[in-house]
Scaffold this active site. Structure first.
Site, PDB file in Angstrom:
ATOM      1  N   ASP A 400      49.906   9.789  -6.991  1.00  0.00           N
ATOM      2  CA  ASP A 400      49.580   9.014  -8.199  1.00  0.00           C
ATOM      3  C   ASP A 400      49.050   7.634  -7.790  1.00  0.00           C
ATOM      4  OD1 ASP A 400      49.458   8.248 -10.845  1.00  0.00           O
ATOM      5  OD2 ASP A 400      51.591   7.737 -10.974  1.00  0.00           O
ATOM      6  N   GLU A 403      43.804   5.145  -7.434  1.00  0.00           N
ATOM      7  CA  GLU A 403      42.405   4.725  -7.730  1.00  0.00           C
ATOM      8  C   GLU A 403      41.892   3.706  -6.730  1.00  0.00           C
ATOM      9  OE1 GLU A 403      44.970   4.802  -9.938  1.00  0.00           O
ATOM     10  OE2 GLU A 403      44.324   6.772 -10.621  1.00  0.00           O
ATOM     11  N   ASP A 491      47.269   9.202 -17.825  1.00  0.00           N
ATOM     12  CA  ASP A 491      48.142   8.825 -18.937  1.00  0.00           C
ATOM     13  C   ASP A 491      47.475   8.994 -20.290  1.00  0.00           C
ATOM     14  OD1 ASP A 491      49.892   8.280 -16.955  1.00  0.00           O
ATOM     15  OD2 ASP A 491      49.653   6.106 -17.036  1.00  0.00           O
TER      16      ASP A 491
HETATM   17  C1  GLC Z   1      51.583   6.493 -13.815  1.00  0.00           C
HETATM   18  C2  GLC Z   1      51.314   7.981 -13.871  1.00  0.00           C
HETATM   19  C3  GLC Z   1      52.428   8.674 -14.614  1.00  0.00           C
HETATM   20  C4  GLC Z   1      53.757   8.353 -13.952  1.00  0.00           C
HETATM   21  C5  GLC Z   1      53.974   6.849 -13.877  1.00  0.00           C
HETATM   22  C6  GLC Z   1      55.228   6.481 -13.103  1.00  0.00           C
HETATM   23  O1  GLC Z   1      51.516   5.946 -15.081  1.00  0.00           O
HETATM   24  O2  GLC Z   1      50.074   8.265 -14.447  1.00  0.00           O
HETATM   25  O3  GLC Z   1      52.200  10.061 -14.635  1.00  0.00           O
HETATM   26  O4  GLC Z   1      54.789   8.945 -14.662  1.00  0.00           O
HETATM   27  O5  GLC Z   1      52.864   6.242 -13.248  1.00  0.00           O
HETATM   28  O6  GLC Z   1      55.172   6.962 -11.815  1.00  0.00           O
END
Ligand code: GLC
Length: 815
Positions: A400, A403, A491
């Site tokens: 995650d 980017e 998200d």
């Molecule tokens: C980001 C991700 C989400 C995750 C969060 C905490 O917002 O897109 O899926 O739950 O981080 O890690």
């Protein structure tokens, strides 16, 4: 992206051959330009304002090399330069006009296929070019984008960034600078693909400011544009993915349902969720652990208080058929007492500013540093950090925030972190991914960050466990991310428009090469209503990647959180996924071989149907299933467009002849789903997880309407043995015979994968009781044991012992 000022269009003043299949053009003013044709007919233009062409990124990012053709340039009428190539994989004819530079690609018969013009450079290293378009031509792909299916009339930016929950925002997390153009040529369509191969941010003006052209612009690194000829959308995607790579066959468990939440915060909570899932019989394979499993967000650690014994936990879960996927963010917490940080700093793995100072940003674990994944030794180092996770029994990695995301200031209210200003990476430099000993501004290679991270992750997983298929999930990505990771769309929110938009978004992502993709089922932010969850899981269970996930503080989103009725709906939807698993696997197998997406817009399957490109609220799951989900609050019926052919309602067995638009009932319990005539759908009885043996491991559901010819491939679903040919192959053919007989031929099974003895069920859907059913030309009795048949629920069920030998089944008369 800043507005750029461009110099006037380029003019060709001379040319010379530049090796196999390529011509070097002299553009004056020190600019370099090369046009080349690949063996499959792809045509590429590389150009830069300086004397050197952009380097080929293939090697650097682990792609297959460009495969040159043997075309040779020569001078044609009127002084233009010509190049032609024709081979078994494709053909191309290129005509280059000089004043100003114009590259015309033609079909074999001389008709125009594509024209590139308007090449110009800006003093700050930007470059642009345009593809000519005709009115009515449509544009799909562009990776992960908000809005409708067709992007004509839009300006789209490619700069990977944390998208912050806004609908309509652009750019988003992933940047895939590829599109598929579809034009109608007198009743027949023709598709063409274009990849703007840039790691730097880029911009597409999709016939918005100039209705005759798609303008594209990169901010650094020169231009590298490849055209992929069709004529069908499938041809374009095959050629494009041959260039950037395809989705390796995932392990079967990764195709099951994933249950996630930000976060399941303790061993106790995880065990409780697992217990509930099994007690309620809701098919699920995977539980995701979000950031709270870690010690204060330190990647590759566990919170010792809340997860005192991860190995034991994961072992117990595994015994109950669960896999665990852990989140791993790229930001490494700055903390002298944290081994990963100390080691990383000692090895100098982190990104620095141009003046050599360390670069830090804020992410979940507060002040953090980012590894420079463009350096091979950093990728190797990063990979090795995963060893303890694998040792604990973790099955897959969720990358995650890549980017990369981060911020400069934040507000913390308890566990809630509110980022206040996006991070400033304008002074950061990274290794040049192509010329590794050079440094380049981070911004000029930004869009590659996630791909390189996921590459590091996958390469380690595959090296550490070569016998297992790896699973990596990513939020960001660039063209080719599918080689390393599945992608989810970040998200979203628990709102109807987000459910609706997930369809065109995933379809365009699929066309952009990312076969294994999905959106958070139920929506990530805010709280989901029971009705929205029911509708979401109905279609989400058919997303190529099916994961329920939601945000901290949001209403719980386990399937039983919305009451009995919705729990039953969720269970039924996930049972359908489990039932379709052999079919889903066959689609992923096809994707690995040809790049064909799992989710396909209608026009992919029906390219000459003029109505198909307008349909953005229905999807084809592979060639056979047409899903028409309900994406409007309160709706209990909807219109469904069925293209040419015979269609059978999956639920009722009712038949329809397309092309036709029908109005169908869609009570909360059901999502309209149709099967194309001429399909032999491999299914099985649903199980609760991939490791469980189904009561009936193979059910062939026959949907008459056209002849069919398919190959069923079976393997262990988990190991990489299939790459060495350890599979079982059964050719299956369906014929509609004279006298209205239906004949199903099962060829003899070949291959070294041992299929256990089993009873095979063949179900002819939508069928009245037949006069007779024949097995190998002999009538079989009406009974529910093999060999035998029975008619119920509008279908004929035929049971035979599957001995791996060839058999023919005839149903007389056919439905
Ligand atoms: C980001 C991700 C989400 C995750 C969060 C905490 O917002 O897109 O899926 O739950 O981080 O890690």
């Amino acid at each position: 992206m800043k507005e750029q000022t461009f110099a006037s269009e380029t003019v060709v003043s001379g040319w010379k051959p530049a090796g196999p299949g390529a011509v070097r053009l002299d553009l004056g003013r020190g600019a370099a330009c090369e046009v080349s044709i690949a063996r499959d007919g792809a045509v590429r233009l590389r150009a830069a304002a300086g004397g050197t062409l952009p380097l080929d990124p293939s090697d650097a990012i682990g792609r297959e090399a460009w495969r040159p053709s043997s075309a040779e340039p020569y001078t044609g009428d009127g002084g233009c330069v010509l190049m032609r190539f024709e081979g078994p994989e494709g053909q191309a004819a290129v005509e280059i006009g000089g004043d100003p530079l114009e590259i015309r690609v033609r079909e074999r018969d001389g008709s125009p296929l594509a024209t590139l013009s308007g090449l110009a450079f800006s003093p700050c290293g930007a470059a642009r070019i345009a593809l000519e378009t005709v009115s009515g031509e449509r544009f799909f792909g562009f990776g992960e984008k908000c809005g409708g299916l067709d992007k004509r009339g839009r300006i789209l930016r490619m700069r990977s960034q944390d998208a912050n929950l806004r609908t309509g925002s652009d750019p988003l997390y992933a940047s895939i600078p590829f599109f598929l153009a579809l034009r109608d040529e007198g009743g027949r369509s023709r598709a063409l693909g274009l990849l703007l191969d840039a790691f730097a941010p880029s911009r597409f003006d999709v016939a918005k400011s100039d209705e005759d052209r798609v303008w594209m612009e990169t901010t650094a690194g020169g231009l590298d544009v490849t055209l992929f000829p069709g004529p069908r959308p499938a041809d374009v995607v095959r050629r494009f993915t041959a260039r950037v790579g395809r989705t390796p066959l995932p392990p079967r468990w990764a195709l099951g349902h994933h249950q996630s939440r930000y976060s399941y915060r303790s061993e106790r909570e995880v065990r409780r969720i697992a217990r509930q899932i099994r007690r309620r019989g809701i098919p699920t394979d995977v539980i995701h652990l979000d950031i709270d499993y870690m010690h204060g967000g330190r990647v590759f650690t566990w919170n010792a208080r809340r997860f005192p014994n991860p190995s034991r936990l994961l072992r117990d879960l595994a015994a109950d058929g669960f896999r665990v996927v852990t989140i791993v963010d790229p930001g490494v917490k700055v903390d002298r007492d944290y081994a990963v940080f100390r080691d990383g700093r000692a090895r100098d793995v982190f990104c620095r500013n141009a003046d050599g100072s360390p670069y830090t940003l804020l992410v979940w674990p507060k002040t953090s540093m980012l590894p420079d994944f463009n350096r091979p030794e950093v990728r190797a180092w990063w990979g090795e950090q995963h060893a303890p996770l694998l040792d604990a029994g973790v099955s897959g990695i969720w990358n995650d925030m890549n980017e990369p995301a981060g911020w400069q200031r934040e507000l913390r209210i308890g566990r809630l972190v509110v980022p206040l200003e996006a991070q400033d990476m304008s002074r950061v430099v990274q290794a040049d991914p192509v010329a590794a000993d050079q440094r380049v501004p981070h911004e000029s290679v930004r869009n590659l960050y996630a791909l390189q991270e996921c590459r590091a992750t996958r390469e380690f997983l595959e090296a550490a466990q070569p016998e297992r298929r790896a699973f990596v999930l990513s939020r960001s990505g660039h063209a080719g991310i599918q080689r390393h990771a599945a992608l989810w769309t970040g998200d979203n929110a628990s709102r109807w428009p987000h459910l609706r938009e997930s369809l065109p978004m995933l379809l365009n992502l699929s066309l952009s090469g990312v076969a294994f993709c999905g959106a958070d089922i139920g929506g990530f932010a805010w709280s989901c209503s029971p009705e929205l969850y029911a509708r979401w899981i109905q279609i989400g269970a058919l997303y190529p990647f099916a994961r329920t996930h939601c945000m901290l503080f949001a209403r719980r989103q386990e399937p039983w959180s919305f009451g009995r009725r919705v729990e039953a709906i969720a269970k039924a939807a996930l049972e359908l996924r489990m039932r379709l698993m052999p079919y889903l696997e066959s689609l992923f197998r096809e994707s690995e071989a040809t790049g064909a997406p799992v989710w396909r817009p209608l026009f992919y399957e029906f390219p000459d149907d003029p109505a198909a490109p307008n349909v953005e609220d229905q999807v084809m799951v592979g060639p056979a299933l047409l899903a028409a989900p309900v994406v409007e609050r309160g709706a209990r019926e909807r219109d469904v467009y069925l293209p040419a052919g015979t269609w059978t309602s999956f639920a009722s067995g009712a038949r329809f002849a397309g092309p036709v638009t029908i109005r169908v009932a869609a009570p909360l319990e059901s999502m309209p789903l149709f099967v194309r005539g001429g399909t032999v759908l491999p299914t099985r009885t649903p199980v609760r997880h991939a490791g469980e043996t189904p009561a009936e491991p193979l059910v062939l559901e026959v949907f008459p309407g056209a002849d069919a010819d398919t190959l069923l491939v079976e393997d262990d679903g988990e190991s990489t043995d299939y790459r060495r040919g350890v599979v079982a192959r059964t050719p299956i053919r369906l014929f509609h015979r004279a006298g209205n007989r239906l004949r199903l031929e099962l060829g003899a099974r070949v291959g070294s994968f041992p299929v256990p003895a089993r009873t095979l069920r063949v179900v002819v859907r939508g069928s009245p009781p037949p006069r007779a059913v024949l097995l190998d030309a002999r009538p079989i009795p009406e009974r529910e044991t093999p060999p035998g048949f029975a008619t119920r629920d509008g279908s004929v069920h035929i049971l035979v012992e599957d001995d791996g030998r060839a058999h023919a089944i005839e149903v007389d008369p056919a439905p």
